[in-house]
Write a protein that holds these residues in place. Structure first.
Motif, PDB file in Angstrom:
ATOM      1  N   VAL A 429       0.841  -1.205   0.000  1.00 48.44           N
ATOM      2  CA  VAL A 429       0.000   0.000   0.000  1.00 48.44           C
ATOM      3  C   VAL A 429       0.874   1.252   0.000  1.00 48.44           C
ATOM      4  N   HIS A 430       1.892   1.271   0.848  1.00 48.54           N
ATOM      5  CA  HIS A 430       2.780   2.443   0.906  1.00 48.54           C
ATOM      6  C   HIS A 430       3.516   2.644  -0.423  1.00 48.54           C
ATOM      7  N   ALA A 431       3.884   1.551  -1.068  1.00 48.82           N
ATOM      8  CA  ALA A 431       4.625   1.649  -2.344  1.00 48.82           C
ATOM      9  C   ALA A 431       3.777   2.235  -3.463  1.00 48.82           C
ATOM     10  N   SER A 432       2.447   2.289  -3.261  1.00 49.44           N
ATOM     11  CA  SER A 432       1.569   2.800  -4.318  1.00 49.44           C
ATOM     12  C   SER A 432       1.644   4.316  -4.453  1.00 49.44           C
ATOM     13  N   SER A 433       2.261   4.990  -3.494  1.00 50.46           N
ATOM     14  CA  SER A 433       2.421   6.443  -3.598  1.00 50.46           C
ATOM     15  C   SER A 433       3.892   6.808  -3.410  1.00 50.46           C
ATOM     16  N   THR A 434       4.321   7.863  -4.081  1.00 48.63           N
ATOM     17  CA  THR A 434       5.733   8.272  -4.048  1.00 48.63           C
ATOM     18  C   THR A 434       6.200   8.560  -2.636  1.00 48.63           C
ATOM     19  N   SER A 435       5.358   9.207  -1.854  1.00 50.12           N
ATOM     20  CA  SER A 435       5.764   9.600  -0.499  1.00 50.12           C
ATOM     21  C   SER A 435       5.869   8.405   0.443  1.00 50.12           C
ATOM     22  N   GLY A 436       5.281   7.287   0.064  1.00 52.97           N
ATOM     23  CA  GLY A 436       5.285   6.134   0.968  1.00 52.97           C
ATOM     24  C   GLY A 436       6.369   5.123   0.674  1.00 52.97           C
ATOM     25  N   ARG A 437       7.218   5.394  -0.304  1.00 51.49           N
ATOM     26  CA  ARG A 437       8.185   4.370  -0.720  1.00 51.49           C
ATOM     27  C   ARG A 437       9.205   4.028   0.360  1.00 51.49           C
ATOM     28  N   GLU A 438       9.600   5.021   1.132  1.00 43.29           N
ATOM     29  CA  GLU A 438      10.574   4.738   2.196  1.00 43.29           C
ATOM     30  C   GLU A 438       9.960   3.828   3.261  1.00 43.29           C
ATOM     31  N   LYS A 439       8.672   4.079   3.575  1.00 44.08           N
ATOM     32  CA  LYS A 439       7.969   3.194   4.507  1.00 44.08           C
ATOM     33  C   LYS A 439       7.841   1.794   3.920  1.00 44.08           C
ATOM     34  N   ALA A 440       7.514   1.745   2.637  1.00 49.51           N
ATOM     35  CA  ALA A 440       7.367   0.436   1.974  1.00 49.51           C
ATOM     36  C   ALA A 440       8.658  -0.360   2.074  1.00 49.51           C
ATOM     37  N   GLU A 463      11.500  -4.171  -7.089  1.00 50.82           N
ATOM     38  CA  GLU A 463      10.692  -3.221  -7.863  1.00 50.82           C
ATOM     39  C   GLU A 463      10.822  -1.814  -7.286  1.00 50.82           C
ATOM     40  N   LEU A 464      10.861  -1.744  -5.950  1.00 47.29           N
ATOM     41  CA  LEU A 464      11.011  -0.446  -5.285  1.00 47.29           C
ATOM     42  C   LEU A 464      12.368   0.176  -5.612  1.00 47.29           C
ATOM     43  N   HIS A 465      13.425  -0.658  -5.603  1.00 49.66           N
ATOM     44  CA  HIS A 465      14.755  -0.165  -5.991  1.00 49.66           C
ATOM     45  C   HIS A 465      14.722   0.429  -7.398  1.00 49.66           C
ATOM     46  N   VAL A 466      14.040  -0.255  -8.313  1.00 51.16           N
ATOM     47  CA  VAL A 466      13.952   0.209  -9.702  1.00 51.16           C
ATOM     48  C   VAL A 466      13.219   1.550  -9.757  1.00 51.16           C
ATOM     49  N   MET A 467      12.102   1.645  -9.033  1.00 48.32           N
ATOM     50  CA  MET A 467      11.317   2.884  -9.022  1.00 48.32           C
ATOM     51  C   MET A 467      12.135   4.059  -8.493  1.00 48.32           C
ATOM     52  N   GLU A 468      13.077   3.768  -7.584  1.00 49.09           N
ATOM     53  CA  GLU A 468      13.926   4.810  -6.996  1.00 49.09           C
ATOM     54  C   GLU A 468      15.224   4.991  -7.782  1.00 49.09           C
ATOM     55  N   GLY A 469      15.354   4.256  -8.893  1.00 45.41           N
ATOM     56  CA  GLY A 469      16.537   4.395  -9.736  1.00 45.41           C
ATOM     57  C   GLY A 469      17.750   3.615  -9.272  1.00 45.41           C
ATOM     58  N   ARG A 470      17.546   2.678  -8.350  1.00 49.95           N
ATOM     59  CA  ARG A 470      18.657   1.876  -7.828  1.00 49.95           C
ATOM     60  C   ARG A 470      18.676   0.509  -8.522  1.00 49.95           C
ATOM     61  N   LYS A 493      11.530 -10.565 -13.479  1.00 48.60           N
ATOM     62  CA  LYS A 493      11.879  -9.298 -12.844  1.00 48.60           C
ATOM     63  C   LYS A 493      13.296  -8.860 -13.229  1.00 48.60           C
ATOM     64  N   LEU A 494      14.236  -9.804 -13.245  1.00 42.65           N
ATOM     65  CA  LEU A 494      15.602  -9.469 -13.661  1.00 42.65           C
ATOM     66  C   LEU A 494      15.631  -8.976 -15.110  1.00 42.65           C
ATOM     67  N   ALA A 495      14.871  -9.657 -15.962  1.00 42.98           N
ATOM     68  CA  ALA A 495      14.806  -9.251 -17.372  1.00 42.98           C
ATOM     69  C   ALA A 495      14.271  -7.825 -17.496  1.00 42.98           C
ATOM     70  N   GLN A 496      13.247  -7.501 -16.709  1.00 43.92           N
ATOM     71  CA  GLN A 496      12.667  -6.153 -16.761  1.00 43.92           C
ATOM     72  C   GLN A 496      13.673  -5.097 -16.325  1.00 43.92           C
ATOM     73  N   VAL A 497      14.460  -5.428 -15.272  1.00 43.43           N
ATOM     74  CA  VAL A 497      15.465  -4.476 -14.794  1.00 43.43           C
ATOM     75  C   VAL A 497      16.553  -4.275 -15.856  1.00 43.43           C
ATOM     76  N   PHE A 498      17.014  -5.385 -16.426  1.00 37.93           N
ATOM     77  CA  PHE A 498      18.051  -5.282 -17.461  1.00 37.93           C
ATOM     78  C   PHE A 498      17.541  -4.515 -18.689  1.00 37.93           C
ATOM     79  N   ALA A 499      16.287  -4.761 -19.055  1.00 34.59           N
ATOM     80  CA  ALA A 499      15.714  -4.053 -20.211  1.00 34.59           C
ATOM     81  C   ALA A 499      15.637  -2.554 -19.936  1.00 34.59           C
ATOM     82  N   ALA A 500      15.296  -2.201 -18.679  1.00 36.14           N
ATOM     83  CA  ALA A 500      15.183  -0.783 -18.318  1.00 36.14           C
ATOM     84  C   ALA A 500      16.534  -0.084 -18.340  1.00 36.14           C
ATOM     85  N   THR A 501      17.612  -0.856 -18.118  1.00 36.41           N
ATOM     86  CA  THR A 501      18.967  -0.271 -18.127  1.00 36.41           C
ATOM     87  C   THR A 501      19.674  -0.488 -19.466  1.00 36.41           C
ATOM     88  N   ASN A 502      18.877  -0.908 -20.454  1.00 33.15           N
ATOM     89  CA  ASN A 502      19.374  -1.088 -21.819  1.00 33.15           C
ATOM     90  C   ASN A 502      20.402  -2.221 -21.948  1.00 33.15           C
TER      91      ASN A 502
END
Length: 564
Positions: A429-440, A463-470, A493-502
């Motif tokens: 639930v916390h991850a669904s909003s930008t302000s709640g990601r640290e709590k998530a 997924e949270l790491h990816v959303m935060e650019g990590r 999930k690994l494939a999605q991360v690799f695809a996002a980083t080209n």
């Protein structure tokens, strides 16, 4: 008499109900019996006729026959009906009597006939009418079967206190009424209070009614296990069931209970093994097989799912489990058809929890989260478990009702403080909003500390790491789990991360690995399509970020901090 009573009784006793029903037509219309001078004979014939109709499932006609019998019973001279029989066998005993006067002395058992009327109403799902008949039987005249039926009717009518009283009365007479034990546990009665109901008075031989050092020990463990499960102490419940299984190897009931619990808490592979073991012992078991069907669907094991549904239909096509399994099978082919099957399962048994869970899942997949909320609430009212909380959270998030989603997730965390799955739910639930990601992040990490092998929390944290650019943190986390888990969702999930980083070649490798494990993985298929566009130099449309839906809830934050 034109139709001898003993012959009528013989037909009923030997299960020849069709013939008994036809003979009953002759018996109740015979002119050799004068209803005014021998009302007891007409009453007995009508009760026997009603019994035959009941066995043939002609419940309305049976009710009519029983009520007519009671009318004739009322005009029997009081001296003849002064001593009514007290046992179920008394009527049949009087019917078998060779003395014509014995029936006139005893007549029919009015309470037994009321009970039969109640059973007809219950078979027609007319609980209120059934309860009205049962309440007309004095409590001192009720036998074990009557008390059990009263308990079920009260429970269906949501008269919890009265239901508990009737279930307790059953166990005072016989501690082995397992359905009463399960019901009391589900109604919130503590294990020690249930165990205290077991008869302790020694019998004539000087020993307790059941061996206190043998039978009672395993029965007490069983009570404790059921109470653990209901209170969401799944670990404790499974440990107790495992202890029982050592004493009763290959016990189908215990294996099924364990399989169901494992399915609820997400130990899918273990649950599947238990269900398969049950089917290897007894291939005709239907109980909880809809839970097994849902697991096979999650695993995309369509061949086993097809075989399971085929087997269930050949065993008993009238059970609610069969219709839920059919719904699972038809979900991808025809969602509307699947919904009609699951609704039929609930019509057959309105207390069938798996039916409501599957109904909620279907509504979510059909993008009808409002209807999904109602279905999951229905499951919670019957027996709340992790799946209904998960369904509610997903539904509320789909409706962008973040406050309601957070409330449902916190309720799950309160109910299951030692559950990593519940902690992850609050994190979602916390991850669904930008302000709640640290709590998530804190909740996901807490879930992994509590259950290091919890793949769902690892995927959510990645997924949270990816959303935060990590992205590097996400990859290292996922690759750590990949050493121990050959799971298609990890590769996706690994494939999605690799695809996002080209890193397209690495992404391709992991999508292919996911499809080798599970050729039906939709995320892997869609990911490959997107990857092909990227490899051709086309930038696929990225999904738009959800708008922030922040929740200010200071009290809830304090409560979460304490739980963490």
């Amino acid at each position: 008499m034109d139709v001898p009573k003993d012959q009528f009784s013989t037909l009923l006793e030997h299960g020849l109900y069709s013939s008994a029903q036809i003979i009953g037509c002759f018996a109740v219309s015979s002119t050799s019996i004068n209803p005014e001078t021998s009302p007891h004979l007409r009453a007995e014939s009508l009760v026997q006729f009603g019994d035959a109709l009941f066995r043939e499932k002609e419940y309305r006609r049976a009710i009519q026959a029983y009520k007519q019998a009671l009318q004739y019973h009322k005009i029997i001279p009081k001296q003849n009906a002064a001593t009514p029989p007290t046992t179920r066998s008394s009527l049949s005993a009087s019917n078998r009597s060779s003395s014509p006067n014995s029936a006139s002395i005893s007549g029919i058992n009015e309470n037994e006939v009321k009970f039969k009327i109640a059973k007809c109403h219950s078979s027609l799902s007319e609980n209120r009418a059934a309860l009205a008949e049962m309440e007309g039987i004095p409590s001192k005249s009720r036998n074990l079967e009557m008390n059990l039926m009263m308990a079920k009717l009260y429970r269906n009518s949501r008269h919890t206190r009265s239901a508990i009283g009737c279930y307790k009365e059953c166990l005072r007479h016989c501690p082995f009424i397992i359905e009463a034990i399960i019901a009391l546990a589900e109604l919130g009665v503590a294990a020690k209070d249930i165990i205290s109901l077991f008869p302790q008075t020694p019998n004539r031989s000087g020993r307790p009614p059941f061996d206190h050092f043998d039978s009672s020990r395993w029965l007490q463990r069983y009570v404790e296990a059921q109470c653990c499960i209901v209170s969401n102490d799944y670990k404790g419940g499974l440990e107790l069931f495992t202890e029982l299984l050592q004493r009763f190897p290959n016990n189908i009931h215990i294996l099924l209970e364990m399989a169901k619990v494992k399915a609820v808490i997400g130990k899918n592979e273990e649950a599947i093994l238990d269900f398969e073991k049950v089917r290897s012992i007894d291939p005709y078991v239907v109980t909880y097989m809809d839970e097994y069907a849902m697991l096979l669907k999650l695993k995309s094991d369509n061949s086993k799912l097809n075989k399971l549904v085929h087997d269930l239909l050949s065993v008993d096509p009238t059970r609610p489990e069969v219709f839920v399994a059919l719904s699972v099978l038809w979900e991808k082919k025809d969602e509307r058809g699947a919904l009609s099957y699951v609704e039929k399962s609930i019509r057959i048994d309105e207390r069938h929890v798996a039916g409501y869970i599957m109904k909620g899942n279907l509504f979510l997949s059909m993008n009808q989260p409002e209807a999904a909320v109602i279905a999951y609430r229905g499951a919670q009212e019957l027996r709340p478990d992790l799946r209904s909380y998960q369904g509610l959270v997903r539904s509320y998030l789909a409706l962008a009702k973040i406050k309601e989603a957070l409330h449902a997730a916190r309720e799950a965390m309160k109910a299951m403080p030692q559950s990593a799955k519940a902690l992850k739910l609050v994190g979602d639930v916390h991850a669904s909003s930008t302000s709640g990601r640290e709590k998530a992040k804190k909740f996901y990490e807490s879930a992994l500390r509590l259950e290091p092998g919890f793949l769902g929390a690892a995927l959510a944290l990645a997924e949270l790491h990816v959303m935060e650019g990590r992205n590097g943190d996400a990859v290292s986390l996922l690759e750590r789990y990949l050493k121990d888990w050959a799971d298609d969702s990890l590769h996706v999930k690994l494939a999605q991360v690799f695809a996002a980083t080209n890193m397209l070649q690495e992404a391709l490798s992991h999508y292919q690995a996911a499809l080798r494990i599970n050729a039906q993985n939709e995320a892997a298929k869609k990911g490959l399509e997107r990857l092909e566009k990227q490899m051709k130099g086309v930038d696929p449309d990225a999904p738009e970020e959800d708008e922030d839906n922040e929740v200010d809830d200071a009290d809830g934050d304090q409560e979460e901090a304490e739980l963490l």
